[in-house]
Design a protein around this motif. Structure first.
Motif, PDB file in Angstrom:
ATOM      1  N   VAL A 432       0.837  -1.204   0.000  1.00 34.65           N
ATOM      2  CA  VAL A 432       0.000   0.000   0.000  1.00 34.65           C
ATOM      3  C   VAL A 432       0.875   1.259   0.000  1.00 34.65           C
ATOM      4  CG1 VAL A 432      -1.677   1.321   1.339  1.00 34.65           C
ATOM      5  CG2 VAL A 432      -1.969  -1.138   1.065  1.00 34.65           C
ATOM      6  N   GLU A 433       1.971   1.200   0.746  1.00 30.61           N
ATOM      7  CA  GLU A 433       2.901   2.330   0.770  1.00 30.61           C
ATOM      8  C   GLU A 433       3.508   2.569  -0.605  1.00 30.61           C
ATOM      9  OE1 GLU A 433       3.852   4.730   3.014  1.00 30.61           O
ATOM     10  OE2 GLU A 433       2.076   3.972   4.046  1.00 30.61           O
ATOM     11  N   SER A 434       3.842   1.476  -1.272  1.00 31.45           N
ATOM     12  CA  SER A 434       4.412   1.605  -2.614  1.00 31.45           C
ATOM     13  C   SER A 434       3.433   2.275  -3.553  1.00 31.45           C
ATOM     14  CB  SER A 434       4.772   0.222  -3.178  1.00 31.45           C
ATOM     15  OG  SER A 434       5.724  -0.385  -2.351  1.00 31.45           O
ATOM     16  N   ILE A 435       2.201   1.808  -3.503  1.00 30.54           N
ATOM     17  CA  ILE A 435       1.185   2.391  -4.382  1.00 30.54           C
ATOM     18  C   ILE A 435       1.045   3.877  -4.078  1.00 30.54           C
ATOM     19  CG2 ILE A 435      -1.293   2.425  -4.897  1.00 30.54           C
ATOM     20  CD1 ILE A 435      -1.250  -0.646  -4.421  1.00 30.54           C
ATOM     21  N   LYS A 436       1.023   4.169  -2.797  1.00 29.96           N
ATOM     22  CA  LYS A 436       0.880   5.575  -2.393  1.00 29.96           C
ATOM     23  C   LYS A 436       2.034   6.425  -2.929  1.00 29.96           C
ATOM     24  CE  LYS A 436       0.517   8.459   1.753  1.00 29.96           C
ATOM     25  NZ  LYS A 436       0.550   8.486   3.221  1.00 29.96           N
TER      26      LYS A 436
END
Length: 497
Positions: A432-436
């Motif tokens: 999720v952090e990567s996507i963000k």
RNA sequence: GGCCCCAUAGUCUAGCGGUUAGGACGUUGCCCUCUCACGGCAGUAGCAUGGGUUCGAAUCCCGUUGGGGCUGCCA
């Protein structure tokens, strides 16, 4: 108190209806009281009303108590299996002259009652058969057995109520020569309850307020049969929002219904323990807390109105304290057979984790996952008509699609060992952090902001105005499915333009 | 009708002779914020009533009113 000085309590429902809120609270109080003192809790099914008792209700009571973790220490006792015991005590009372046969017909008694009522007197049994001579008794004639209540000027029968911490007593003249054995030989409630509580060595009887006026009758029976009289605590009634008593005869919701509606047993227990009992200003209680702190002294004396809003709040609190893996299982437990089960995978976990603080019931959880459970979504005009789309909308969506396409597929990797919860959660968090991070880069490169683009993305990916946070949505729905939805959304708004 | 029980905000409650009557749900406003929530902050609203007792009563006593229960061959 019995020989071991052990506290022994019981819950004694009659299987004439589903287990309801009021019953559960009584059961819970008895359970936590016994456990507080390291004692035992028992369950007794009072099925002496042959007409109204049903197996279906009995199973519902057993299942509901199990679901709530209010578990008896021994198998349930059934009064219907103990008829010969009651009979032997009735015979003894008869022999000792403490009870007598009554041959009065129901019609005759009804007449008496009406007459007393019209004279402004208490409608009690006249005592007609109280002192029949032997030759006047014909056992082949229909009869009941009545208890011979002790009479005498100023004679009173009472007890100390532990919930009120004071004595309550009644003039014996207020107490009828009540029936202890019916015409069909089945004992009545007041008789069977005393024998069973005595034989089961129940030390504390915690029950509803509605039993207060039965208590002197029962005390007389304890004394007549030479039993020790237990302690009593009468808990006030639970009222509906209309201020009327909540009972199974007046439409109280069953425990099984609350389960179906997505409530957690922890929340129901927590709500009910607080309804009529308090421990300072504490609101959140788990079973071990209840057992630790429960005390009859802190029971409130006044009736309490059942308030669904607060139950919902407690339910949301207890939902939040559970991990998402468990919530998925719980939601599946109560799902309608027509519904697809939730898959216990990392994608679902991503959404459930972020939905935890947004729902009040498990049913709501499922509803909010609709966009994810279904392979494709339908765009509803009643929602999309609230928004206007233009050339720029399509330009943005095309760019957004390109962005998704460019994302490394490893971000969406879902192959993770779910038995290692922390690892799975860690991996999820990273994804999720990567996507963000990637998404924010994409936005800033184009001089766009999240604030201005969030709505159109949300509409495209979920079809709804409200959804879980978008990074989680993107991760859970997955790259390919997101792209397909964007294409479909573009077609939809293109036609509309 | 008789007997019994009960009485702090809309709701659940703390209080047990001296408190600016505390907490929670709900509700209102603000902050946070990609929506909705969560969270944070602030606000809202209460001792049914009349007499006593007391230097002092939400707290003790009595009456009144209101609510509830029982008054079954239901439990």
């Amino acid at each position: 108190m019995n020989n071991n000085n052990e506290v022994r309590t019981r819950f004694a429902p009659s299987p004439t209806g589903y287990l309801h809120i009021g019953g559960v609270r009584t059961a819970l109080f008895n359970y936590v009281y016994a456990k507080h003192f390291g004692g035992k809790f028992f369950l007794r099914i009072e099925d002496t009303d042959l007409d109204r008792s049903r197996k279906e209700f009995e199973f519902d009571i057993l299942d509901s108590l199990k679901w709530l973790s209010i578990t008896p220490d021994e198998d349930a006792v059934y009064q219907s299996n103990r008829l010969e015991i009651y009979k032997s005590y009735a015979d003894r009372l008869l022999k000792e002259g403490k009870a007598y046969l009554c041959f009065c017909s129901k019609e005759l008694i009804e007449e008496d009652r009406n007459r007393f009522a019209s004279e402004g007197k208490k409608p009690m049994y006249s005592g007609r058969c109280r002192n029949l001579r032997p030759e006047e008794k014909d056992c082949s004639m229909p009869h009941v057995i009545r208890f011979k209540a002790e009479r005498g000027e100023g004679l009173r029968t009472g007890f100390k109520d532990l919930a009120r911490n004071r004595f309550i007593n009644f003039n014996n003249n207020e107490i009828d020569d009540f029936v202890i054995v019916r015409g069909d030989g089945i004992p009545t409630y007041n008789f069977a309850v005393v024998i069973d509580d005595a034989l089961m060595e129940i030390t504390h009887i915690i029950r509803g307020d509605d039993h207060v006026s039965n208590t002197p009758k029962q005390i007389m029976l304890y004394n007549a049969m030479g039993f020790n009289v237990p302690e009593f605590a009468h808990v006030s009634m639970i009222l509906g929002s209309d201020g009327k008593r909540l009972s199974k005869r007046h439409g109280a919701a069953s425990v099984s219904q609350y389960k179906k509606d997505g409530f957690l047993p922890e929340a129901l227990n927590n709500y009910l323990i607080r309804l009529g009992w308090s421990h300072g200003n504490d609101e959140i209680f788990y079973m071990n807390d209840m057992i630790k702190y429960f005390d009859l002294k802190n029971i409130s004396k006044s009736a309490a109105v059942f308030n669904t809003e607060k139950l919902l709040w407690l339910n949301s609190r207890h939902i939040r304290s559970k991990d998402p893996f468990v919530l998925i299982d719980l939601a599946n437990d109560i799902r309608d057979i027509s519904q697809k089960p939730l898959v216990n995978d990392i994608r679902t976990v991503a959404l459930v984790e972020s939905l935890k603080s947004r729902i009040k019931t498990l049913v709501e959880l499922r509803q909010k996952l609709d966009f994810f459970i279904n392979e494709s979504i339908e765009y509803k005009s009643e929602i999309l008509n609230e928004f206007t789309f233009d050339e720029n909308s399509l330009i943005f969506l095309k760019a957004f699609k390109g962005f998704l396409n460019g994302l490394n597929s490893k971000i969406f990797e879902c192959d993770v060992d779910l038995s290692k919860k922390n690892e799975a959660l860690e991996m999820l968090k990273n994804s999720v952090e990567s996507i963000k991070g990637e998404f924010n880069d994409f936005l800033s490169k184009n001089s766009w902001t999240m604030k201005e683009k969030a709505t159109i993305i949300r509409l495209a990916l979920t079809g709804e105005k409200i959804s879980p946070p978008l990074y989680e949505v993107i991760f859970a729905v997955g790259k390919e499915r997101c792209i397909r939805r964007i294409d479909k959304f573009c077609d939809y708004i293109d036609i509309k333009r």
